[in-house]
Write a protein that holds these residues in place. Structure first.
Motif, short mmCIF file in Angstrom:
data_model
loop_
_atom_site.label_atom_id
_atom_site.label_comp_id
_atom_site.label_asym_id
_atom_site.label_seq_id
_atom_site.Cartn_x
_atom_site.Cartn_y
_atom_site.Cartn_z
N PHE B 37 0.79 -1.23 0.00
CA PHE B 37 0.00 0.00 0.00
C PHE B 37 0.83 1.28 0.00
O PHE B 37 0.32 2.35 -0.31
N SER B 38 2.07 1.17 0.44
CA SER B 38 2.89 2.39 0.42
C SER B 38 4.22 2.12 -0.26
O SER B 38 4.86 1.12 0.00
N GLU B 39 4.58 3.03 -1.15
CA GLU B 39 5.84 2.88 -1.88
C GLU B 39 7.04 3.04 -0.95
O GLU B 39 8.04 2.37 -1.08
N ARG B 40 6.89 4.00 -0.01
CA ARG B 40 7.99 4.26 0.92
C ARG B 40 7.54 3.92 2.33
O ARG B 40 6.67 4.60 2.88
N SER B 41 8.14 2.85 2.87
CA SER B 41 7.73 2.39 4.19
C SER B 41 8.07 3.41 5.27
O SER B 41 9.22 3.72 5.52
N THR B 42 7.01 3.94 5.92
CA THR B 42 7.20 4.92 6.99
C THR B 42 7.81 4.24 8.21
O THR B 42 8.63 4.83 8.92
N VAL B 43 7.38 2.99 8.45
CA VAL B 43 7.89 2.24 9.61
C VAL B 43 9.41 2.09 9.48
O VAL B 43 10.16 2.31 10.42
N LYS B 44 9.84 1.71 8.28
CA LYS B 44 11.26 1.50 8.04
C LYS B 44 12.05 2.80 8.19
O LYS B 44 13.13 2.82 8.76
N ASN B 45 11.46 3.88 7.67
CA ASN B 45 12.13 5.18 7.77
C ASN B 45 12.29 5.60 9.23
O ASN B 45 13.35 6.06 9.65
N THR B 46 11.23 5.39 10.05
CA THR B 46 11.28 5.75 11.47
C THR B 46 12.30 4.89 12.20
O THR B 46 13.10 5.38 13.00
N LEU B 47 12.28 3.59 11.88
CA LEU B 47 13.21 2.64 12.51
C LEU B 47 14.66 3.01 12.19
O LEU B 47 15.53 3.00 13.07
N LEU B 48 14.90 3.40 10.93
CA LEU B 48 16.26 3.79 10.53
C LEU B 48 16.67 5.10 11.21
O LEU B 48 17.83 5.26 11.59
N ALA B 49 15.71 6.00 11.40
CA ALA B 49 16.01 7.26 12.08
C ALA B 49 16.42 6.99 13.53
O ALA B 49 17.31 7.67 14.06
N ALA B 127 26.64 10.99 0.23
CA ALA B 127 25.85 10.31 1.26
C ALA B 127 26.79 9.49 2.14
O ALA B 127 27.93 9.24 1.77
N GLU B 128 26.27 9.09 3.29
CA GLU B 128 27.08 8.29 4.20
C GLU B 128 26.43 6.93 4.40
O GLU B 128 25.19 6.84 4.50
N ILE B 129 27.25 5.90 4.49
CA ILE B 129 26.71 4.56 4.76
C ILE B 129 26.35 4.49 6.24
O ILE B 129 27.15 4.85 7.10
N ILE B 130 25.12 4.07 6.52
CA ILE B 130 24.64 3.97 7.90
C ILE B 130 24.88 2.57 8.45
O ILE B 130 25.34 2.37 9.57
N ASN B 131 24.52 1.58 7.66
CA ASN B 131 24.77 0.19 8.05
C ASN B 131 24.72 -0.73 6.83
O ASN B 131 24.23 -0.33 5.78
N TYR B 132 25.27 -1.92 7.00
CA TYR B 132 25.22 -2.93 5.94
C TYR B 132 24.04 -3.84 6.19
O TYR B 132 23.46 -3.84 7.27
N ASP B 133 23.69 -4.65 5.20
CA ASP B 133 22.56 -5.56 5.37
C ASP B 133 22.90 -6.64 6.39
O ASP B 133 23.94 -7.29 6.27
N PRO B 134 22.06 -6.82 7.40
CA PRO B 134 22.39 -7.83 8.42
C PRO B 134 22.12 -9.26 7.98
O PRO B 134 22.30 -10.18 8.78
N VAL B 135 21.68 -9.46 6.74
CA VAL B 135 21.39 -10.81 6.26
C VAL B 135 22.52 -11.27 5.33
O VAL B 135 22.89 -10.54 4.41
N SER B 136 23.04 -12.48 5.58
CA SER B 136 24.09 -13.04 4.73
C SER B 136 23.61 -13.16 3.29
O SER B 136 22.43 -13.44 3.05
N LEU B 137 24.49 -12.99 2.35
CA LEU B 137 24.23 -13.11 0.91
C LEU B 137 23.25 -12.07 0.36
O LEU B 137 22.77 -12.20 -0.75
N ASN B 138 22.91 -11.08 1.17
CA ASN B 138 22.07 -10.00 0.67
C ASN B 138 22.97 -8.77 0.60
O ASN B 138 23.24 -8.12 1.60
N PHE B 139 23.48 -8.53 -0.60
CA PHE B 139 24.52 -7.51 -0.76
C PHE B 139 23.93 -6.11 -0.89
O PHE B 139 23.69 -5.64 -2.00
N SER B 140 23.66 -5.48 0.24
CA SER B 140 23.14 -4.13 0.19
C SER B 140 23.58 -3.33 1.42
O SER B 140 24.09 -3.91 2.37
N PHE B 141 23.39 -2.03 1.35
CA PHE B 141 23.64 -1.19 2.52
C PHE B 141 22.67 -0.01 2.51
O PHE B 141 22.00 0.24 1.51
N ILE B 142 22.61 0.68 3.66
CA ILE B 142 21.67 1.80 3.79
C ILE B 142 22.47 3.10 3.82
O ILE B 142 23.51 3.18 4.47
#
Lengths: 161, 277
Positions: B37-49, B127-142
């Motif tokens: 229902f939402s393109e940009r997850s507000t929950v995720k944004n708040t959690l990251l903040a 931009a600055e890297i905040i964290n890496y993906d905490p899941v193995s084999l999921n190559f991403s960062f925030i």
């Protein structure tokens, strides 16, 4: 105040998994510190409800820091912890080797659940799965988690959940 | 009777546990459902903040810890590395002088022909890297830039030196998730700098990137520099990807593959740049 401490530790564990532990490991596979902590709580802890809540919270935080769509990791972590809890009866006693076996069993369960979840999230397709790479990743993760089990075992007297 | 009562007790307790699990699973399923229902997850944004100050501090400390450790372990190789770097620097200076001459010539020729410098200018934000993906084999960062900063899905992300890292895979209000080119789902149109041999690059089971769909007779070899070709319509042309480590030839196939060592491998800087569309 005392009840907040375990969850603060869990929060810290999630943060460390997304930062510090990324430096330890190889080929994109690293120590799953949060999972080992949760399995430790299942093995030595007795409070099912709180362990499940901790799994939910861990999944929630991991989901927030992950690049995956929200909700999938909550599902994977709670399912893996529940299954580990259900299979706990297969691991009688609480000796060190039984704990190591339980960590290995829990890691394999988590990876299987995660793979299914990634299929659901369409991050992995049936044609795109490289089972040899997946097996290799599981082996590295198992080895790292078992090493972590060696660290956690002496702490069994101070169950956090 | 006692055994039956004990078994019944276990069954009842297990049923209760299933109910508790079902409750948590339903809550998780609700989150998954709400994604649609939402393109940009507000929950995720708040959690990251909330988590970003902690993860940033942890990342800075980890970076410092491992850099120091690496420096200590590699101290014996420093003199050899220093000599190699001096040689490389001398060669690069000679090459730079040659390029400066060529650039001057190009400007003069353009002036004579009346040709203006065309092409779209790249708009970059740091931009600055905040964290890496905490899941193995999921190559991403925030990273700490999001929709409010003009970042959109598919934007290329590079590090200093025009080195390609990946693309923006998810955008929230103040943050974005970046999928590295090591991710198997990430396909990059690539070509060698020397012979302009083209192929498609993606992650592989090994620590190398795999460049596939290279014509069997194409001229490509170990050490060749690989750049983005721009043919995929996602990544701009000319970004540095890596160097060919080895070539894999299949006797029956019509294509060959090259294993590429990514240039970003082992990057320490937390600062990256987003190329806005």
């Amino acid at each position: 105040m005392k009840s907040i401490v375990p969850f603060a530790i869990l929060f810290l564990a999630v943060i460390l998994q997304a930062t510090l532990f990324k430096y330890i490991g190889s080929a994109g596979v690293f120590l799953n510190f949060v999972l080992v902590m949760l399995l430790y709580s299942v093995f030595y802890g007795k409070r099912f409800k709180i362990t499940m809540f901790a799994a939910f919270l861990a999944g929630f935080l991991l989901d927030g820091l992950s690049g995956l769509p929200f909700g999938y990791l909550i599902l994977a972590v709670t399912a893996a912890v529940f299954l580990a809890q259900a299979l706990l009866s297969l691991v009688l006693g609480d000796s060190f080797w039984r704990f190591v076996f339980f960590i290995a069993l829990g890691t394999a369960l988590y990876d299987a659940v995660l793979l299914i979840t990634l299929f659901l999230a369409r991050k992995v397709t049936a044609a795109g799965v490289d089972f040899s790479a997946f097996g290799f990743a599981l082996a590295i993760e198992l080895a790292l988690n078992i090493i972590a089990a060696f660290i956690f075992y002496p702490l069994r007297k101070w169950i956090i959940l | 009777l006692e055994i039956r009562a004990w078994k019944l007790g276990i069954m009842l307790s297990f049923k209760k546990k299933i109910k508790i699990f079902a409750l948590f699973a339903a809550a998780a399923a609700l989150f998954v459902f709400l994604n649609g229902f939402s393109e940009r997850s507000t929950v995720k944004n708040t959690l990251l903040a909330v988590t970003s100050p902690f993860s940033r501090a942890a990342l800075v400390s980890s970076d410092f810890l491992f850099s120091t450790f690496k420096t200590i372990t590699e101290i014996k190789n420093l003199s050899v590395d220093n000599a190699d770097l001096k040689n490389e620097n001398r060669d690069l200076l000679a090459e730079l002088a040659r390029y400066k001459e060529l650039a001057k010539e190009v400007v003069e020729l353009r002036a004579q022909l009346g040709v203006t410098v065309g092409g779209k200018k790249r708009s970059l934000i740091s931009a600055e890297i905040i964290n890496y993906d905490p899941v193995s084999l999921n190559f991403s960062f925030i990273i700490n830039r999001g929709a409010k900063d003009g970042v959109s899905e598919g934007d290329s992300v590079i590090m200093a030196g025009n080195i390609l890292l990946g693309k923006v895979a998810g955008v929230y209000d103040d943050f974005s998730s970046v999928s590295l080119i090591a991710d198997k789902n990430n396909k990059v149109g690539a070509q060698s700098e020397r012979a302009e041999t083209s192929g498609v690059l993606s992650g592989s089971a090994s620590s190398f990137l795999l460049m596939d769909l290279i014509e069997k007779n194409a001229d490509i070899g170990a050490g060749d520099l690989i750049l983005t070709s721009g043919l995929d319509g996602i990544y701009p042309r000319g970004l540095i990807v890596g160097r060919v480590a080895k070539i894999a030839e299949n006797a029956e196939g019509i294509f060959k593959q090259a294993y590429v060592a990514a240039s970003y491998a082992g990057f320490k800087s937390m600062r990256v740049f987003v190329i806005l569309k």
